[in-house]
Design a protein around this motif. Structure first.
Motif, short mmCIF file in Angstrom:
data_model
loop_
_atom_site.label_atom_id
_atom_site.label_comp_id
_atom_site.label_asym_id
_atom_site.label_seq_id
_atom_site.Cartn_x
_atom_site.Cartn_y
_atom_site.Cartn_z
N ARG A 1 0.82 -1.21 0.00
CA ARG A 1 0.00 0.00 0.00
C ARG A 1 0.86 1.26 0.00
N GLU A 2 2.08 1.14 0.51
CA GLU A 2 2.97 2.30 0.61
C GLU A 2 3.84 2.48 -0.63
N PHE A 3 3.84 1.49 -1.55
CA PHE A 3 4.75 1.53 -2.71
C PHE A 3 6.18 1.77 -2.22
N ALA A 4 6.72 0.79 -1.49
CA ALA A 4 8.01 0.96 -0.82
C ALA A 4 9.14 1.15 -1.84
N SER A 5 10.08 2.02 -1.51
CA SER A 5 11.25 2.27 -2.35
C SER A 5 12.42 1.42 -1.87
N ILE A 6 13.50 1.44 -2.63
CA ILE A 6 14.73 0.74 -2.23
C ILE A 6 15.18 1.24 -0.86
N LYS A 7 15.13 2.54 -0.66
CA LYS A 7 15.57 3.11 0.63
C LYS A 7 14.67 2.63 1.76
N ASP A 8 13.35 2.63 1.53
CA ASP A 8 12.41 2.15 2.55
C ASP A 8 12.75 0.72 2.96
N LEU A 9 13.00 -0.13 1.98
CA LEU A 9 13.27 -1.53 2.25
C LEU A 9 14.63 -1.71 2.91
N SER A 10 15.59 -0.88 2.54
CA SER A 10 16.91 -0.93 3.16
C SER A 10 16.82 -0.60 4.64
N ILE A 11 16.02 0.42 4.98
CA ILE A 11 15.85 0.82 6.38
C ILE A 11 15.14 -0.29 7.16
N GLU A 12 14.09 -0.82 6.58
CA GLU A 12 13.32 -1.85 7.29
C GLU A 12 14.14 -3.11 7.54
N LEU A 13 14.92 -3.54 6.54
CA LEU A 13 15.67 -4.79 6.65
C LEU A 13 17.08 -4.56 7.19
N VAL A 14 17.43 -3.30 7.47
CA VAL A 14 18.78 -2.94 7.96
C VAL A 14 19.83 -3.61 7.06
N THR A 15 19.66 -3.38 5.77
CA THR A 15 20.51 -4.01 4.76
C THR A 15 20.90 -2.96 3.72
N LYS A 16 22.12 -3.04 3.24
CA LYS A 16 22.59 -2.06 2.26
C LYS A 16 21.76 -2.11 0.99
N GLU A 17 21.60 -0.94 0.37
CA GLU A 17 20.76 -0.83 -0.81
C GLU A 17 21.25 -1.72 -1.95
N GLU A 18 22.56 -1.93 -2.05
CA GLU A 18 23.10 -2.76 -3.13
C GLU A 18 22.54 -4.18 -3.06
N GLU A 19 22.44 -4.73 -1.85
CA GLU A 19 21.91 -6.09 -1.70
C GLU A 19 20.42 -6.12 -1.99
N ILE A 20 19.70 -5.07 -1.55
CA ILE A 20 18.26 -4.99 -1.85
C ILE A 20 18.05 -4.97 -3.36
N LYS A 21 18.83 -4.17 -4.07
CA LYS A 21 18.69 -4.08 -5.53
C LYS A 21 18.94 -5.43 -6.20
N LYS A 22 19.94 -6.15 -5.73
CA LYS A 22 20.27 -7.46 -6.31
C LYS A 22 19.09 -8.43 -6.15
#
Length: 635
Positions: free
Chosen positions: A393-414
């Motif tokens: 519902r929030e249309f989460a961004s890479i940054k949003d997911l990085s913050i939530e999962l405490v994971t670097k954006e590069e790994e989220i993108k992969k």
């Protein structure tokens, strides 16, 4: 070089602190109260140079049941545990409780140190060993060695050091590249330095001058200096005991249990979805909404346990639980925790965080249980998928997911690429930012829109459809307007919807007239073609045709929407045929002339000045013409 944290565990007065002093030559009981009473109260810290040359941090925990909270604050960062059992007493209540805690926290490596062996004979030692083996049979220590120790006579210390060295070589490397997390287990001040915090760096690295944030407080600070194992260092990396001197915050603003990380890299929450395991020997069951003490990292938080998949959890059972917290916390999916009863304070279980920022959940929902099962796998791609599903519902961004999962954006993108390739998620690009929703959510909203438009068309068969803005506001009011527009555009691209001017309809929808409406439509067409450019007002048409008990205006509006008629202003329409002829007349005139005046256009159409004005103003709005000094030219 691999960084290792060694910890002690065991009953009070079984010789944990004495053993550490014998191994390292350093005392970990530094408080006056500890020296006076002869017991450990707070966590003790030192380091140990192993035979291989590795330097390991050591955490000495208190063994008294009254200080179990302090023990729990230290145990979460341990790689290898020395379970200390005194030969003259054997397994005792706090030995068992510590062992249960270590097992629940998924500690994987350990040694059993049988201390005070100089006080008993060999037959007694063998009996105690049998009892120990029986007690650890179903724990991570089931295959561990028991090393006989006498700290006062220097017996077994070399053998213990060698075994520790072997085990530390087997542990998995910490993640030193990810976002740093440092749970605070002590905070104090030093004259001339200011605020000092200590803890075990769980992941990532910290450097002098790094800007950091204290969670969940939201306080910003800067690192002035770092010490690792008592020595100054430019950098601290995961797996090290760290003391950090920070500037920008006061000691009074920070609490044990807070976490240091990078600014805007973690999320605060009052709820956690977890898998909770109740101890086999727990004297209590966990009923729905039981009040518990949650020990997460170095923090103690009061919480209510909402049992999602069972009526309650009995000894030896596991289940999915939403912990509703009485204060904010910050954590990471995969973090381990312990729960104790609010009163009496006994350890009843522990488990793993499955969602560190969930929405409020209802009990006994099959889809919720399935989601938590997927999260429990520990598969990073699957966890990312479930996080996107939870937050569609929030249309989460890479940054949003990085913050939530405490994971670097590069790994989220992969991992995002994998999910897109598997068609599990849908991506929407807005400028340089991508946002994501789960395919299940996409299909649900798509189906909701189709159902809504289908019902709308049934009730409004003579309307083109719903205004695009109305549709966007109805289904995407909680996100950026442009993201809602992108969703609608995708449905149009997928041939599910179509757009006609500002109206959205189902792809196959066409305005359909009933037999009586067709008759009215034909009469209106005949009248409009007869009038040519001298079109009457809408009110005049209604009076001229004079249909009894028929809503002519409804048919007129439908003809406007179907573009048989063109609406020029609030009350003036023209047939599409003559509207297009007026444009042709205009363009033919301007082929021979630089511009056209109002009078020239009126004469060319053989109409009234009023209609000529209305037509030219309509052309201006549609950017067919442009007015310059009272005349028109093509736009």
């Amino acid at each position: 070089m691999k960084n290792v944290i060694i910890g002690t565990a065991g009953h009070i007065d079984h010789g944990k602190t004495t053993l550490i002093k014998a191994l390292t030559g350093r005392e970990t009981d530094n408080l006056k109260q500890e020296k006076d009473r002869g017991i450990s109260i707070e966590l003790g810290f030192t380091y140990f140079d192993l035979p291989s040359g590795r330097r390991a941090g050591i955490i000495d925990v208190p063994g008294h049941e009254k200080f179990i909270k302090n023990m729990l604050a230290g145990v979460s960062g341990m790689d290898v545990v020395i379970l200390v059992v005194a030969a003259d007493e054997g397994m005792m209540p706090q030995t068992i409780e510590h062992l249960n805690i270590l097992n629940l926290l998924n500690i994987k490596k350990g040694i059993i140190a049988l201390t005070k062996t100089d006080l008993v004979d060999s037959d007694w030692i063998e009996l105690v060993k049998e009892d120990i083996y029986e007690s650890v049979e179903n724990t991570f220590l089931k295959d561990s060695k028991i090393i006989e120790i006498s700290s006062t006579k220097n017996k077994g210390l070399d053998k213990l050091a060698e075994e520790i060295d072997v085990l530390t070589g087997e542990i998995e490397d910490r993640d030193i590249e990810n976002i740093p997390r440092l749970p605070i287990d002590r905070v104090f001040t030093l004259t001339g330095f200011g605020t000092i915090i200590t803890g075990t760096l769980l992941q990532g690295n910290l450097k002098i001058s790094d800007e950091v944030e204290i969670y969940p407080k939201g306080l910003k600070a800067r690192i002035r200096s770092i010490q690792v194992h008592g020595e100054n260092s430019e950098t601290a990396i995961a797996g090290q005991r760290v003391a950090v001197n920070i500037v920008g915050v006061k000691k009074s603003e920070i609490e044990k249990g807070n976490i240091i990380s990078l600014p805007d890299s973690m999320v605060n929450t009052r709820m956690l979805d977890v898998k909770l395991n109740v101890l086999d020997n727990s004297p209590w069951i966990i009923e729905n909404r039981t009040r518990l003490r949650l020990y997460l990292g170095t923090e103690e938080i009061l919480a209510r346990a909402v049992v999602l998949d069972k009526e309650n959890l009995t000894p030896g059972e596991s289940g999915y639980v939403q912990l509703r917290l009485e204060s904010l916390t910050s954590s990471k999916i995969g973090d381990r925790f312990i729960v104790r009863f609010y009163s009496p304070m006994t350890t009843v279980g522990g488990g793993i965080v499955l969602d560190n920022n969930p929405s409020k959940k209802k009990r006994f929902k099959a889809d919720i249980i399935e989601e938590l099962k997927n999260r429990e796998t520990g598969n990073k791609v699957k966890i990312l998928e479930e996080s996107i599903k939870e937050r569609s519902r929030e249309f989460a961004s890479i940054k949003d997911l990085s913050i939530e999962l405490v994971t670097k954006e590069e790994e989220i993108k992969k991992n995002i690429k994998k999910l897109i390739g598997e068609e599990k998620i849908v991506a929407f690009k807005l400028s340089d930012t991508q946002s994501f929703i789960h395919i299940d959510y996409f299909n649900k909203i798509k189906d909701d829109i189709k159902e809504f438009l289908n019902k709308y068309h049934e009730k409004n068969s003579l309307k083109k459809g719903v205004l695009r803005e109305e549709l966007r506001s109805k289904y995407f009011f909680n996100i950026k307007p442009k993201l809602g527009e992108l969703f609608i555009d995708k449905l149009i691209d997928d041939d599910i919807l179509k757009q006609n001017d500002l109206f959205i309809s189902l792809k196959d929808f066409e305005i359909e007239f009933s037999e009586s409406e067709k008759s009215i439509k034909n009469d209106i067409n005949d009248l409009m073609l007869k009038e040519k450019f001298n079109t009457p007002k809408i009110s005049d048409i209604i009076n001229i045709l004079d249909y009894k008990n028929q809503d002519i205006s409804k048919t007129i509006n439908a003809m406007i929407q179907s573009e048989d008629l063109v609406l020029l202003n609030e009350d003036l329409i023209i047939s599409k045929v003559y509207y297009e002829k007026s444009i042709s007349v205009l363009k033919e005139y301007l082929k021979e002339n630089e511009s056209i005046s109002l009078g020239d256009f009126r004469d060319a159409l053989n109409t009234s000045r009023k209609i000529a004005i209305v037509l030219l103003e309509d052309f201006d709005r549609r950017k067919i013409t442009k007015r310059i000094k009272g005349k028109r030219i093509l736009f």
